[in-house]
Design a protein around this motif. Structure first.
Motif, PDB file in Angstrom:
ATOM      1  N   LYS A 262       0.825  -1.200   0.000  1.00  0.00           N
ATOM      2  CA  LYS A 262       0.000   0.000   0.000  1.00  0.00           C
ATOM      3  C   LYS A 262       0.864   1.257   0.000  1.00  0.00           C
ATOM      4  O   LYS A 262       1.982   1.259   0.510  1.00  0.00           O
ATOM      5  CB  LYS A 262      -0.921   0.014   1.227  1.00  0.00           C
ATOM      6  N   ARG A 263       0.309   2.322  -0.554  1.00  0.00           N
ATOM      7  CA  ARG A 263       1.011   3.603  -0.607  1.00  0.00           C
ATOM      8  C   ARG A 263       1.354   4.068   0.800  1.00  0.00           C
ATOM      9  O   ARG A 263       0.548   4.008   1.717  1.00  0.00           O
ATOM     10  CB  ARG A 263       0.133   4.639  -1.305  1.00  0.00           C
ATOM     11  N   GLY A 264       2.604   4.492   0.998  1.00  0.00           N
ATOM     12  CA  GLY A 264       3.031   5.001   2.280  1.00  0.00           C
ATOM     13  C   GLY A 264       3.476   3.943   3.273  1.00  0.00           C
ATOM     14  O   GLY A 264       3.730   4.251   4.439  1.00  0.00           O
ATOM     15  N   ASN A 314       0.367  -2.933   9.523  1.00  0.00           N
ATOM     16  CA  ASN A 314       0.493  -1.473   9.584  1.00  0.00           C
ATOM     17  C   ASN A 314      -0.232  -0.831  10.756  1.00  0.00           C
ATOM     18  O   ASN A 314      -0.243   0.391  10.878  1.00  0.00           O
ATOM     19  CB  ASN A 314      -0.015  -0.855   8.269  1.00  0.00           C
ATOM     20  N   GLU A 315      -0.860  -1.652  11.626  1.00  0.00           N
ATOM     21  CA  GLU A 315      -1.601  -1.109  12.762  1.00  0.00           C
ATOM     22  C   GLU A 315      -1.192  -1.888  14.015  1.00  0.00           C
ATOM     23  O   GLU A 315      -1.827  -2.877  14.367  1.00  0.00           O
ATOM     24  CB  GLU A 315      -3.104  -1.186  12.519  1.00  0.00           C
ATOM     25  N   GLU A 338      -5.167   2.374  -3.810  1.00  0.00           N
ATOM     26  CA  GLU A 338      -4.168   2.620  -2.766  1.00  0.00           C
ATOM     27  C   GLU A 338      -2.934   1.745  -2.903  1.00  0.00           C
ATOM     28  O   GLU A 338      -2.002   1.861  -2.104  1.00  0.00           O
ATOM     29  CB  GLU A 338      -4.796   2.399  -1.395  1.00  0.00           C
ATOM     30  N   ILE A 339      -2.897   0.881  -3.903  1.00  0.00           N
ATOM     31  CA  ILE A 339      -1.745  -0.010  -4.086  1.00  0.00           C
ATOM     32  C   ILE A 339      -0.649   0.711  -4.858  1.00  0.00           C
ATOM     33  O   ILE A 339      -0.872   1.216  -5.961  1.00  0.00           O
ATOM     34  CB  ILE A 339      -2.162  -1.295  -4.822  1.00  0.00           C
ATOM     35  N   ASP A 340       0.539   0.741  -4.252  1.00  0.00           N
ATOM     36  CA  ASP A 340       1.667   1.461  -4.852  1.00  0.00           C
ATOM     37  C   ASP A 340       2.547   0.545  -5.688  1.00  0.00           C
ATOM     38  O   ASP A 340       3.184   0.987  -6.638  1.00  0.00           O
ATOM     39  CB  ASP A 340       2.493   2.107  -3.735  1.00  0.00           C
ATOM     40  N   ALA A 341       2.611  -0.741  -5.315  1.00  0.00           N
ATOM     41  CA  ALA A 341       3.479  -1.669  -6.042  1.00  0.00           C
ATOM     42  C   ALA A 341       2.992  -3.089  -5.834  1.00  0.00           C
ATOM     43  O   ALA A 341       2.321  -3.393  -4.846  1.00  0.00           O
ATOM     44  CB  ALA A 341       4.921  -1.529  -5.564  1.00  0.00           C
TER      45      ALA A 341
END
Length: 376
Positions: A262-264, A314-315, A338-341
């Motif tokens: 996900k992005r970020g 991520n949480e 929201e997927i960056d890669a």
């Protein structure tokens, strides 16, 4: 020595599943015991009456509440929480539990707080000199009430038990989505009660309706998962918030599996996403894969593998519960939304090429390894 010796209701449940939010009641028994422990009345719901059990059990408990008969049940926090979730799932008004509930597990903690042995139903029956088996919880409570340390009415004892566990006897529901049917099958229609037992007592019944609804709302919104048999030893792990998702092992025709970032963020995980309220897991998966990868899911070629849990990537401090599916595709995938890669893992042992989420490492890779020889 106890001061109450009136009639006592006993409720027993047989459930399928150990997760309190998703377990199903498949059979039940409610009985009324006289002050000498004799059985006055009994109603049974077997697996052949599964469609009626929830509504009729709740209505029967309401009848007992109305005439002031307290309810004995072993590990009330498990059985009554499952009953609550079943009611909500089937659109039946839940039992409010304002009548006294007497739980041998908690009453034993009051009587003997230093005891560190087994508190299974059978072990407790032996300790209190009660025959194991059907309705043992009620007869154990009878024996407990005759001992020093349990003075007061059932309502008073209910309050003492609640002080040991402020989420007793029904754990609060964290997220309504956790109880909804997420399997790739049609959700059951609401099943309200058709018939309920009729109580016909010829003598008076002591009324014990001293419990009122709590003046302050129960604290917040945490959820407990209890492993093991409802009638076995009860050891509850710490409560934690859960994120409910649909996820997939998506492999290509060469046998590789895709993971996404996900992005970020820095870690890679299985494609999929959170299940929205009123949405099945399969519907969520179809929506998420279309949004994230541009993949149109072939429902007929998609296999449901089960429900699994792992720590959230991520949480911190939260847990992911994933409804896991598997599918093979020859479509070209592209990161979107929201997927960056995305990254293709060459095999289930490919654990160092990128940082992987706990769900991927602990659940998805072993599932993939077990399936792969038969597919590729």
């Amino acid at each position: 020595m106890g001061t109450w010796n009136g009639r006592l209701g006993v409720v027993e449940f047989a459930t399928a599943g150990t997760d309190l939010d998703t377990a199903r009641i498949v059979a039940a028994r409610i009985a009324i015991l006289e002050d000498d422990g004799a059985e006055l009345a009994r109603w049974d719901w077997g697996s052949d009456r599964a469609e009626a059990v929830v509504g009729e059990v709740v209505q029967t408990l309401r009848v007992l509440m109305a005439v002031g008969i307290p309810i004995a049940t072993f590990d009330a926090a498990a059985g009554l929480t499952v009953l609550d979730r079943e009611c909500r799932r089937r659109q039946i008004t839940p039992w409010d539990v304002f009548a006294p509930v007497l739980d041998p597990l908690l009453l034993d903690e009051i009587l003997d707080p230093a005891f560190d042995g087994r508190r299974s139903l059978n072990a407790m029956a032996e300790r209190y000199g009660v025959a194991p088996g059907s309705l043992a919880a009620g007869r154990i409570v009878r024996e407990m009430l005759a001992r020093d340390g349990l003075d007061g009415s059932p309502a008073h004892l209910h309050d003492r038990q609640r002080r040991l566990d402020d989420e007793w006897p029904v754990a609060p529901l964290d997220d309504i989505r956790l109880i909804e049917d997420t399997q790739p099958i049609p959700a059951p229609a609401p099943r309200p009660s058709g018939t309920v037992p009729v109580l016909d007592f010829t003598d008076s019944i002591p009324v014990q309706l001293e419990i009122e609804a709590p003046e302050e709302p129960v604290e917040p919104i945490v959820e407990e998962v209890v492993e093991g048999d409802v009638e076995g030893d009860v050891e509850r792990p710490p409560a934690s918030r859960r994120i409910h998702v649909a996820a997939a092992i998506v492999t290509d025709t060469a046998g590789r599996a895709v993971v996404v970032r996900k992005r970020g963020t820095t870690g890679y995980m299985q494609p999929g996403g959170k299940i929205e309220r009123g949405e099945s897991a399969l519907s969520a998966l179809i929506r998420e894969l279309r949004e994230e990868l541009g993949l149109e899911v072939d429902v007929d070629a998609t296999e449901f593998l089960g429900s699994y849990e792992a720590a959230a990537l991520n949480e911190p401090g939260r847990t992911v519960r994933a409804e896991v599916f598997a599918l093979v595709t020859d479509s070209e995938l592209h990161p979107a939304a929201e997927i960056d890669a995305l990254h293709w893992l060459e095999s289930p042992t490919d654990v160092e090429s990128v940082e992987l989420a706990p769900l991927t490492l602990d659940v998805m890779l072993p599932l993939w390894a077990a399936r792969r020889p038969a597919l590729f």
